[in-house]
Design a protein around this motif. Sequence first.
Motif, PDB file in Angstrom:
ATOM      1  N   ARG A 118     -59.066  43.184   0.808  1.00 31.72           N
ATOM      2  CA  ARG A 118     -58.092  43.311   1.567  1.00 31.72           C
ATOM      3  C   ARG A 118     -57.175  42.207   1.896  1.00 31.72           C
ATOM      4  N   ARG A 119     -58.012  41.104   2.265  1.00 24.54           N
ATOM      5  CA  ARG A 119     -57.474  39.477   2.475  1.00 24.54           C
ATOM      6  C   ARG A 119     -57.018  38.927   1.209  1.00 24.54           C
ATOM      7  N   ALA A 120     -57.526  39.367   0.026  1.00 27.41           N
ATOM      8  CA  ALA A 120     -57.487  38.451  -1.192  1.00 27.41           C
ATOM      9  C   ALA A 120     -58.102  37.185  -0.795  1.00 27.41           C
ATOM     10  N   ARG A 121     -59.203  37.065  -0.236  1.00 27.70           N
ATOM     11  CA  ARG A 121     -59.877  35.695   0.065  1.00 27.70           C
ATOM     12  C   ARG A 121     -61.060  35.647  -0.411  1.00 27.70           C
ATOM     13  N   GLN A 122     -61.679  34.385  -0.896  1.00 36.97           N
ATOM     14  CA  GLN A 122     -62.848  34.325  -1.274  1.00 36.97           C
ATOM     15  C   GLN A 122     -63.600  33.280  -0.258  1.00 36.97           C
ATOM     16  N   GLU A 123     -64.885  33.400  -0.381  1.00 41.52           N
ATOM     17  CA  GLU A 123     -65.753  32.413   0.444  1.00 41.52           C
ATOM     18  C   GLU A 123     -66.888  32.314  -0.244  1.00 41.52           C
ATOM     19  N   VAL A 124     -67.687  31.040  -0.119  1.00 42.21           N
ATOM     20  CA  VAL A 124     -69.055  30.806  -0.554  1.00 42.21           C
ATOM     21  C   VAL A 124     -70.033  31.454   0.315  1.00 42.21           C
ATOM     22  N   LEU A 125     -70.736  32.345  -0.496  1.00 44.85           N
ATOM     23  CA  LEU A 125     -71.831  33.201   0.615  1.00 44.85           C
ATOM     24  C   LEU A 125     -73.169  32.001   0.705  1.00 44.85           C
ATOM     25  N   GLY A 126     -73.341  31.730   2.025  1.00 41.11           N
ATOM     26  CA  GLY A 126     -74.299  31.142   2.528  1.00 41.11           C
ATOM     27  C   GLY A 126     -74.232  29.575   2.102  1.00 41.11           C
ATOM     28  N   ASN A 127     -75.213  28.761   2.734  1.00 43.70           N
ATOM     29  CA  ASN A 127     -75.046  27.110   2.381  1.00 43.70           C
ATOM     30  C   ASN A 127     -76.317  26.683   1.775  1.00 43.70           C
ATOM     31  N   PHE A 128     -76.628  27.554   0.528  1.00 41.99           N
ATOM     32  CA  PHE A 128     -77.657  27.195  -0.071  1.00 41.99           C
ATOM     33  C   PHE A 128     -77.417  25.683  -0.753  1.00 41.99           C
ATOM     34  N   ARG A 129     -78.322  24.962  -1.007  1.00 35.06           N
ATOM     35  CA  ARG A 129     -78.407  23.666  -1.396  1.00 35.06           C
ATOM     36  C   ARG A 129     -78.413  23.482  -3.053  1.00 35.06           C
ATOM     37  N   SER A 130     -78.605  24.447  -3.827  1.00 35.42           N
ATOM     38  CA  SER A 130     -78.773  24.469  -5.149  1.00 35.42           C
ATOM     39  C   SER A 130     -77.976  25.634  -5.496  1.00 35.42           C
ATOM     40  N   MET A 131     -77.956  25.859  -6.682  1.00 34.73           N
ATOM     41  CA  MET A 131     -77.223  26.948  -7.525  1.00 34.73           C
ATOM     42  C   MET A 131     -77.689  28.296  -7.006  1.00 34.73           C
ATOM     43  N   THR A 132     -76.878  29.030  -6.922  1.00 31.31           N
ATOM     44  CA  THR A 132     -77.089  30.710  -6.611  1.00 31.31           C
ATOM     45  C   THR A 132     -76.327  31.329  -7.454  1.00 31.31           C
ATOM     46  N   PHE A 133     -77.188  32.434  -8.056  1.00 35.99           N
ATOM     47  CA  PHE A 133     -76.314  33.488  -8.989  1.00 35.99           C
ATOM     48  C   PHE A 133     -77.075  34.766  -8.981  1.00 35.99           C
ATOM     49  N   ALA A 134     -76.479  35.697  -9.900  1.00 35.68           N
ATOM     50  CA  ALA A 134     -76.915  36.790  -9.832  1.00 35.68           C
ATOM     51  C   ALA A 134     -76.856  37.801  -8.670  1.00 35.68           C
TER      52      ALA A 134
END
Lengths: 457, 188
Positions: A247-263
């Motif tokens: 709806r807002r056409a916006r993205q954000e990083v999910l969480g503040n993990f210190r290393s690679m996150t995926f899947a």
Amino acid sequence: MLRKLLIALTLGLMSSWTMAFAQLEIVVDRADLKPTPIAIPDFEAIGVDLATAAEISSIVKADLESTGLFTVTDESAFIQKDLNIEVAPRFADWKIIKTDALVVGSVEQITRDGNPLLRGSVRMWDVYGEELMRFEDSSGRQVSGRRFTTTPEDLRRIAHKISDAIYTRLTGESGYFDTRIVYIAENGPKNERVKRLAIMDADGANVKYLTSGKFTVLTPRFSPEAQQITYMSYEGGMPRVYLYDLRRARQEVLGNFRSMTFAPRFSRDGQSVLLTQATNGNSDIYVMDLQTRENRRLTDHPAIDTSPSMSPDGRQVVFNSDRGGSPQLYIMNTDGSPRTCPSGGRDVACRITFGSGRYSTPVWSPRGDLIAFTKQTRGKFHIGVIGIDGSGERLLTESYLDEGPDWSPNGRVITFFRERAPGASPNLWSVDLTGRNLRRLRTPTDASDPAWSPLLE
Amino acid sequence: MRSLMMTSASLALFIGVTACASAPKEPEPVVTPDPVVEEVVEDVVETVVRDDSMDNIVTEPTGPAKGSLQDFQVNVGDRVYFDLDQYRLGADAQDILKRQAAWLSSYPGVNILVAGNCDERGTREYNLALGERRASIVKNYLVSLGVDDARIQTVSYGKEKPLAIGSNDDSWAQNRNGFTQLLDGVVG
């Protein structure tokens, strides 16, 4: 009136049914199913041009035909031309061309608060039963037909809603036509591939690109509310899980993990996202609450644990792990408590795949009873399904690379991507649970990682 | 040249005559020697035919400049390979990483990014995990050899960035790698 699927299965009367008392019940599970003939004459145009009305009826035809459950009767065979949505058809004219169901519709332009709107109406007739087939509307009432109104730009959605209504009426299953698919649009040479987040209607119309391609993005998944997508992006160099708000056409990083996150993958209630964090060579699964943004670790094992997918009731998680020496599927309780494994014994995580080969990308069916997966064996890749206790494994597809299944919201169809031969580009495909109805989904570019939205409102 | 040799011959003759004269013999009449003629020695350098292009190639230093990216790629090795589905370092890989560690200790200003890569015969998500594992194995080995871990970043590209674009065993073997990229502080 038509019988329900469950009754049919319980009584075991499939082979002894006669046309006299169940002619329009379509049993989606049967692999040897003969498609049901259905006639969908062009919808009547009321205050709109004929092309608009014909476009809607042709989308309905394409939707229903794509299921493999119907054959749409060729209009050149039609005898009765003077159909009217308010009047019963001449059944004999439709029996003689061997049509089981007749769909009669109209499209009209109306004005509400000074704004032009399109309204699509539809009725369906049981030709051999010679009666009107009543529908259940979205508030559960029995109605003689369905009627959908929207803005002219959303013309296609009227058609998909009508298709869903017909499909539901004839199969007893909820539909999946008024949905969207998010995927990765790809182009460029193999070693410098541009990968963009893209979204389209489930039938391939209305493709839109959500990211520029400057950063590689992978593995998008819809939230059950259909307004958010979670995916992985290399923006900033380190692969991380993102949330995209449509709806807002916006993205954000999910969480503040210190290393690679995926899947990443949403829980079925949309309140949390399951994901994998890799730290110092070890991948483990976490669940993040989207309200509090707090995360909880689900697995703590030196092997690779990834590709989590939660059961519809939220109590179990299926994931991919190589803790047994090769990638296999495991199920655990979301609260981490020990469970009794199908292979005997109690453990925090139970292995459910024991066939020869490597299993990955498990995705729990929205119906809860099956898990779809990618299987690699003897140089080929397959999309398959397996029961949650590890029984009843069935492979639905085979090619050089078939990967990344995701379920239609009714749990009847699986979409995935395929590289049909060495060096071939990836494309989107779908297959139904019988494995019989395998279809390519056309996209303007190469495409991978399809994920299905829930039914739209 | 020719005139120089003639001058030498005349000198030798003169010395030989003098030596003979010292022997105890009957005095002989003094023979007047031939006059020593000094001829002009020509400039040697001017007469040599030079091949400038040959001279220049032979005298250039060989190999890439020490501390350069090319030096690292050619003399050290920027990638190590893994077996199918594996993340253990074989003897060849360990040798390359030992050279990398030694090189990095010579150039302490250089920081590196180790990328873990996989072949295309796996699924995206599993390969992202496997690539991360490979990158970390390489990093940890370099750290064990004395490289400061603050100098080493890691990233997994899974199967998304193949070095070789073929779909065959050779390409897959090349694409199962840990790839060391020099980030900064590189000479030349």
